[in-house]
Scaffold this active site. Sequence first.
Site, PDB file in Angstrom:
ATOM      1  N   ASP A   1       0.743  -1.261  -0.020  1.00 59.58           N
ATOM      2  CA  ASP A   1       0.084   0.011   0.124  1.00 59.58           C
ATOM      3  C   ASP A   1       0.776   1.143   0.093  1.00 59.58           C
ATOM      4  O   ASP A   1       0.361   2.292   0.634  1.00 59.58           O
ATOM      5  CB  ASP A   1      -0.824   0.070   1.236  1.00 59.58           C
TER       6      ASP A   1
ATOM      7  N   CYS B   1     -24.195  -3.110   2.444  1.00 51.78           N
ATOM      8  CA  CYS B   1     -23.236  -2.304   2.585  1.00 51.78           C
ATOM      9  C   CYS B   1     -23.607  -0.662   1.873  1.00 51.78           C
ATOM     10  O   CYS B   1     -23.330   0.401   2.675  1.00 51.78           O
ATOM     11  CB  CYS B   1     -22.006  -2.689   1.718  1.00 51.78           C
TER      12      CYS B   1
ATOM     13  N   CYS C   1     -16.368   9.483   1.673  1.00 51.40           N
ATOM     14  CA  CYS C   1     -15.985   8.227   2.511  1.00 51.40           C
ATOM     15  C   CYS C   1     -15.621   8.793   3.954  1.00 51.40           C
ATOM     16  O   CYS C   1     -14.793   9.726   4.030  1.00 51.40           O
ATOM     17  CB  CYS C   1     -15.245   7.301   1.914  1.00 51.40           C
TER      18      CYS C   1
END
EC number: 1.17.99.6
Length: 318
Positions: free
Chosen positions: A132, A192, A213
């Site tokens: 990442d 979700c 988000c």
Amino acid sequence: MSNKTLHTQMIREEAQRLGFAFVGFAKATRLDEEARRLEAWLNKGMHGEMGYLENHFEKRVDPRKLVPGAKTVVTLMYNHYTDRRPKDPDAPKISKYAYGKDYHFVLKHKLKDLMKYIQAEIGAVNGRVFVDSAPVLERDWAKRTGIGWVGKNTLLIHPKAGSYFFLAELIIDLDLVYDHPIKDYCGTCTRCIDACPTDAISPGGYVVDGSKCISYFTIELKGAIPEAYRDHFENWMFGCDICQEVCPWNRFSKPHQEPEFEPHPDLLDLSARDWEELTEEVFRELFRKSAVKRTKYEGLKRNINFLKPLSEKADHEA
């Protein structure tokens, strides 16, 4: 057994010995379809202030630009699920992945050990390890290797273990036996989508507007959080696990066995009042080696203050 088959088996077994739950192998090639999707997502501004996602586009969609001569992308999954929670139900919440030591350091160490093993046991293999921290479309590669499918919340879901996993990659110049994608098992489920308090997930799923988000607001956004989202955070002060908490596939999640991911002894004991009164000294002690350091003390305080209802904020300012 061919060399390719033997080498693939050796790498898989050593990765699992190092603690990785699942390992998949894909041919290193340009991700043409994924490149078009990424470009469209960026053009809609869904990355918000995460300008770094616009950088190195070709490297992001073609691993051979990152590692010249690359032949294989090895994707690995590492469990970070825990059933531990704050003792005070009113305490602000931190995403499970950030409870313990920063995963970048933990996993990179394991990946380097895996790379050393490959070079010692197989031979002169060149490559790089990624956690990442570089332009790698990790979920797309994981999907290609069949260690899960990308769900409607855009997270990778393993059919027997859920989605509470870190993803990591080795990109190497070694030919191996490649795996294949599996079926998408989200079906007609919309849990979700329905549960996301900021409507970040598109009505049809599979697209997340990153600029809406809660994880983006609490970690990536540097300025003030838009007032329109006050009372929408459901007490999350760093990251958000809502779309994972409601996912039926996470009934298969099992607690991790990684000591490095255990929280600081005091972390889950802090009350809501303790968090409101958090000092920089306590912040540094709690999150000395944690991913939460990324938001810095001022950022976490901003997030905690944003969780207060408008009425309480007005009283405080008065």
